[in-house]
Design a protein around this motif. Sequence first.
Motif, mmCIF file in Angstrom:
data_model
loop_
_atom_site.group_PDB
_atom_site.id
_atom_site.type_symbol
_atom_site.label_atom_id
_atom_site.label_comp_id
_atom_site.label_asym_id
_atom_site.label_seq_id
_atom_site.Cartn_x
_atom_site.Cartn_y
_atom_site.Cartn_z
ATOM 1 N N GLU A 1 36.658 39.402 40.656
ATOM 2 C CA GLU A 1 36.297 38.261 39.817
ATOM 3 C C GLU A 1 34.837 37.891 40.029
ATOM 4 O O GLU A 1 34.340 37.898 41.158
ATOM 5 N N MET A 2 34.144 37.633 38.940
ATOM 6 C CA MET A 2 32.775 37.133 38.992
ATOM 7 C C MET A 2 32.628 36.008 37.976
ATOM 8 O O MET A 2 32.936 36.202 36.794
ATOM 9 N N HIS B 1 34.914 44.949 47.047
ATOM 10 C CA HIS B 1 34.074 43.916 46.438
ATOM 11 C C HIS B 1 34.028 42.701 47.341
ATOM 12 O O HIS B 1 35.006 42.363 48.010
ATOM 13 N N ALA C 1 31.747 38.628 47.547
ATOM 14 C CA ALA C 1 30.733 37.714 47.030
ATOM 15 C C ALA C 1 30.110 36.956 48.190
ATOM 16 O O ALA C 1 30.797 36.596 49.152
ATOM 17 N N THR D 1 25.273 32.922 43.659
ATOM 18 C CA THR D 1 26.229 33.784 44.356
ATOM 19 C C THR D 1 25.979 35.221 43.961
ATOM 20 O O THR D 1 25.926 35.547 42.763
ATOM 21 N N HIS E 1 27.160 39.255 44.028
ATOM 22 C CA HIS E 1 28.375 40.071 44.096
ATOM 23 C C HIS E 1 27.998 41.504 44.431
ATOM 24 O O HIS E 1 27.029 42.056 43.891
ATOM 25 N N ARG F 1 24.610 45.915 44.077
ATOM 26 C CA ARG F 1 24.725 44.526 43.643
ATOM 27 C C ARG F 1 25.081 44.535 42.163
ATOM 28 O O ARG F 1 24.428 45.201 41.353
ATOM 29 N N THR G 1 25.777 42.519 38.588
ATOM 30 C CA THR G 1 25.490 41.314 37.829
ATOM 31 C C THR G 1 26.273 41.321 36.525
ATOM 32 O O THR G 1 26.665 42.381 36.024
#
Length: 282
Positions: free
Chosen positions: A145-146, A191, A193, A206, A208, A227, A229
């Motif tokens: 989740e982002m 993954h 964060a 934040t 990720h 990383r 985005t």
Amino acid sequence: SAASDCRGRSCRFNLRTCQGGDDHGVNCASDAECTGNLTAVPSVSGVGLDPVETCADGADEPSCLAQQRLVPAFCNTLDPFRLLGAATISHVRLGGYDYLFAANFWDGLRREVDSVLYDFDATTDLLAFRQALPAVGAKVWKSFEMGGHDFIAVLSYLGASTVYRWDSVGRMVDLGSAVVVNASGAVDVEHWAMPYLDANGTEIETFHYLAVASSNPDGTTLSSIYRITADDSYPRTATLVHTLPVARARAVLHFIQGGASYLVLALNSTLPSLLFSVSAPD
């Protein structure tokens, strides 16, 4: 050459083949292309027939002999689950629904094999095919989740790995949203964060990350950190930020202990696993 008896399913991934008769194992498109007969007995489930080569030497031999019959050879249906040579099968719950992800690695002939997504209904125990995703030597799926949106990473050992947007309305992977992760020999992914804080301890943003555990036979492919985005619900970039001095990795895990963030990589060798501390940014 003739293929082995595949119990009414295809002996070759995504190809229909004759079951029984003179053309057993030969690719076909209809029953008319398959000649001869097949010895069969009633299925143990009570539905349909199971092909058998012989009734001899089994505890149920008398019953088998009494029930066996000759039926016309037929062109089998394709496996509705499209599962063969899976490297991993994983479960995820997204938007209140349960899914199974299967990373198909090799179908016996080639590694350019679609991986698959299934619906799973826990109230009825029913599984249904939902979507196929192109991959080359897929090893594992990972959901994460982002910014309040869900994403899917499909890691491939021999081809490019990919991050996709999860379409919460259509309940499937948005194949048009692909962002490539240029990691070679990918075998596992993790993954996490991390908040980036200013000097006063205030969160600026934040970040990720995806850690990709990589391996290859000669031990020259190193693991890496990217990383990730996103722009709203769409993945945008996968930027390499670190190459780790780890070859022949087998698995990767992120965890937090005492407020600090760590990565551990298990190796596909007699060497001990390696522990790294991680911080943001990059």
